[in-house]
Motif scaffolding. Sequence first.
Motif, PDB file in Angstrom:
ATOM      1  N   GLY A 151       0.815  -1.207   0.000  1.00 15.25           N
ATOM      2  CA  GLY A 151       0.000   0.000   0.000  1.00 15.25           C
ATOM      3  C   GLY A 151       0.851   1.260   0.000  1.00 15.25           C
ATOM      4  O   GLY A 151       2.070   1.209   0.180  1.00 15.25           O
ATOM      5  N   GLU A 152       0.192   2.389  -0.215  1.00 16.28           N
ATOM      6  CA  GLU A 152       0.871   3.686  -0.272  1.00 16.28           C
ATOM      7  C   GLU A 152       0.561   4.492   0.984  1.00 16.28           C
ATOM      8  O   GLU A 152      -0.518   4.384   1.563  1.00 16.28           O
ATOM      9  N   ILE A 153       1.520   5.341   1.371  1.00 18.69           N
ATOM     10  CA  ILE A 153       1.353   6.199   2.544  1.00 18.69           C
ATOM     11  C   ILE A 153       0.998   7.612   2.091  1.00 18.69           C
ATOM     12  O   ILE A 153       1.640   8.176   1.202  1.00 18.69           O
ATOM     13  N   VAL A 154      -0.034   8.164   2.692  1.00 16.13           N
ATOM     14  CA  VAL A 154      -0.342   9.588   2.568  1.00 16.13           C
ATOM     15  C   VAL A 154      -0.154  10.194   3.955  1.00 16.13           C
ATOM     16  O   VAL A 154      -0.789   9.761   4.917  1.00 16.13           O
ATOM     17  N   TYR A 155       0.751  11.147   4.048  1.00 11.53           N
ATOM     18  CA  TYR A 155       1.022  11.789   5.333  1.00 11.53           C
ATOM     19  C   TYR A 155       0.173  13.047   5.454  1.00 11.53           C
ATOM     20  O   TYR A 155       0.244  13.942   4.615  1.00 11.53           O
ATOM     21  N   ASP A 156      -0.635  13.103   6.498  1.00 12.97           N
ATOM     22  CA  ASP A 156      -1.497  14.262   6.744  1.00 12.97           C
ATOM     23  C   ASP A 156      -1.123  14.856   8.097  1.00 12.97           C
ATOM     24  O   ASP A 156      -1.422  14.281   9.135  1.00 12.97           O
ATOM     25  N   THR A 157      -0.455  15.990   8.081  1.00 12.23           N
ATOM     26  CA  THR A 157      -0.063  16.623   9.334  1.00 12.23           C
ATOM     27  C   THR A 157      -0.984  17.792   9.652  1.00 12.23           C
ATOM     28  O   THR A 157      -1.190  18.678   8.830  1.00 12.23           O
ATOM     29  N   HIS A 158      -1.536  17.764  10.846  1.00 12.81           N
ATOM     30  CA  HIS A 158      -2.451  18.818  11.281  1.00 12.81           C
ATOM     31  C   HIS A 158      -1.690  20.000  11.879  1.00 12.81           C
ATOM     32  O   HIS A 158      -2.271  21.046  12.132  1.00 12.81           O
ATOM     33  N   GLU A 159      -0.406  19.790  12.141  1.00 16.98           N
ATOM     34  CA  GLU A 159       0.413  20.807  12.804  1.00 16.98           C
ATOM     35  C   GLU A 159       1.720  20.991  12.034  1.00 16.98           C
ATOM     36  O   GLU A 159       2.098  20.151  11.224  1.00 16.98           O
ATOM     37  N   PHE A 160       2.421  22.080  12.346  1.00 14.81           N
ATOM     38  CA  PHE A 160       3.804  22.218  11.895  1.00 14.81           C
ATOM     39  C   PHE A 160       4.654  21.581  12.988  1.00 14.81           C
ATOM     40  O   PHE A 160       5.136  22.232  13.903  1.00 14.81           O
ATOM     41  N   ALA A 161       4.792  20.257  12.899  1.00 12.31           N
ATOM     42  CA  ALA A 161       5.209  19.429  14.028  1.00 12.31           C
ATOM     43  C   ALA A 161       6.566  19.807  14.597  1.00 12.31           C
ATOM     44  O   ALA A 161       6.765  19.769  15.813  1.00 12.31           O
ATOM     45  N   ILE A 162       7.541  20.150  13.758  1.00 12.39           N
ATOM     46  CA  ILE A 162       8.885  20.424  14.262  1.00 12.39           C
ATOM     47  C   ILE A 162       8.978  21.779  14.963  1.00 12.39           C
ATOM     48  O   ILE A 162      10.037  22.141  15.470  1.00 12.39           O
ATOM     49  N   ALA A 184      10.966  13.334   8.721  1.00  6.18           N
ATOM     50  CA  ALA A 184      11.804  13.331   7.517  1.00  6.18           C
ATOM     51  C   ALA A 184      11.774  11.964   6.831  1.00  6.18           C
ATOM     52  O   ALA A 184      11.583  11.862   5.611  1.00  6.18           O
ATOM     53  N   ARG A 185      11.959  10.899   7.610  1.00  7.06           N
ATOM     54  CA  ARG A 185      11.966   9.559   7.024  1.00  7.06           C
ATOM     55  C   ARG A 185      10.574   9.146   6.558  1.00  7.06           C
ATOM     56  O   ARG A 185      10.418   8.477   5.540  1.00  7.06           O
ATOM     57  N   GLY A 186       9.557   9.561   7.304  1.00 12.28           N
ATOM     58  CA  GLY A 186       8.198   9.230   6.910  1.00 12.28           C
ATOM     59  C   GLY A 186       7.790   9.909   5.615  1.00 12.28           C
ATOM     60  O   GLY A 186       7.183   9.280   4.737  1.00 12.28           O
ATOM     61  N   ILE A 187       8.143  11.168   5.477  1.00 12.71           N
ATOM     62  CA  ILE A 187       7.809  11.900   4.259  1.00 12.71           C
ATOM     63  C   ILE A 187       8.520  11.286   3.058  1.00 12.71           C
ATOM     64  O   ILE A 187       7.963  11.208   1.949  1.00 12.71           O
ATOM     65  N   SER A 188       9.749  10.819   3.260  1.00  8.70           N
ATOM     66  CA  SER A 188      10.487  10.215   2.142  1.00  8.70           C
ATOM     67  C   SER A 188       9.829   8.925   1.663  1.00  8.70           C
ATOM     68  O   SER A 188      10.051   8.493   0.524  1.00  8.70           O
ATOM     69  N   ASN A 189       9.014   8.301   2.526  1.00  9.20           N
ATOM     70  CA  ASN A 189       8.301   7.081   2.153  1.00  9.20           C
ATOM     71  C   ASN A 189       6.865   7.341   1.692  1.00  9.20           C
ATOM     72  O   ASN A 189       6.159   6.404   1.322  1.00  9.20           O
TER      73      ASN A 189
END
Length: 416
Positions: A151-162, A184-189
Amino acid sequence: MYNTVADDPRVRRQGDAFHQAGWQVVASGLPGGRADPPVWMKKPVVRTAERSTFQSNVLKVETAVRNFRPAKIAFSLLRLLTRTMPHRVLQLSYHALVAFRPAAAFDFFWKIMPEAQLIYEEAAISGADVWIANDWNTLPVAMRLQDKLGGEIVYDTHEFAIDEYNQRLLWRVLRKPLVREIEARGISNAAAVMTVSKGIAVGLQAAYGLQREPDVVRNTPSYEQAFDHEITENFKILYHGVVAPGRGLELCIEAASLWREGITFSIRGPVASGYKSQLLSLIKKWGVEGKVELLEPVPMPDLVSEAAPFDIGLFALPGHSKHNQYALPNKLFEYIMAGLCVCISDLPEMKRIVEETGAGLIIANETPEAIAQAIDGLDVETVIRHRAGARMAAEQLCWENESKKLLEIAERAICE
């Protein structure tokens, strides 16, 4: 998601959109919640993280000691030294190790965030074409699911986490390295990245050198027709949402002591008992017992309808970080959908919405005096005008429009 699914507005709306479009939806999050689960959500498995052998032994010793009345003091000391402090020291140790060795972030994540294992096990029961990871703390879960089930990952961030708690030194030193490494690693995936505001999208692209700017899907509620009610000079002001430090509530309570008599301020939402006591103390300190009240939270699906009887929606968010400056929260759009006159901080993302729609006014700065001045500067005619602007804007700022972007992003993640 690292929250209860039924109570999270964004996740619940996402599930609704996919379900209505004919997708099969599986949601995994923390157990519990105030709201009834949506129709597409299976009954959650209520579990808690298993105790370690060490914790179990501590519990046995505590139980034994507790049975001896003369040992009450010894019991208290034992509890402090063998349960509370080791847990905190262990947590701090893991964070410190990540700060000095970022590559260890994923290994230590599962120790720092033990509920993640339960979320993973719940989600792993079913496969998926798309894993939507809501916020950084579910990215390791999504990546492990992808490794096992595809499957594919879609990253949905509700905050500017860093930058979320960048005003706190300890968070910057210990927590931020963990968040940055995992994100960083999650976004790259991830096949796609989306967030709630333009500011966060630009910030993410700059922070991680992304070739493509993340998509923006705003936190708008489903459309509800707001009905008028009589407005008098005794304005009824509402704050709703999570009741926690860092949201300007202390300033608003002090401001209530400065604005004119007859105006009331209601604070409604989930609150920890300790912080609730702090707010009650402030209400007493500033002598605003008749002006300010704390209300019990309402289920997520009722937020808009329960806000509609009020006149003004207030959110005096401090602008001490990029995270806050980029904020475009649920409550702003819920206030607008409820037809309230919006009164918000002078922060770029929220300010742009309010000025474009004519739905309210901007507080000059985050001080009690400025908040009180903004409220006292309103008259009945002005409030009615802003409320009309909110009702007109609600026809466009609704989930029926924003959800189209969500479906396009998910379809693109599968096809590209």
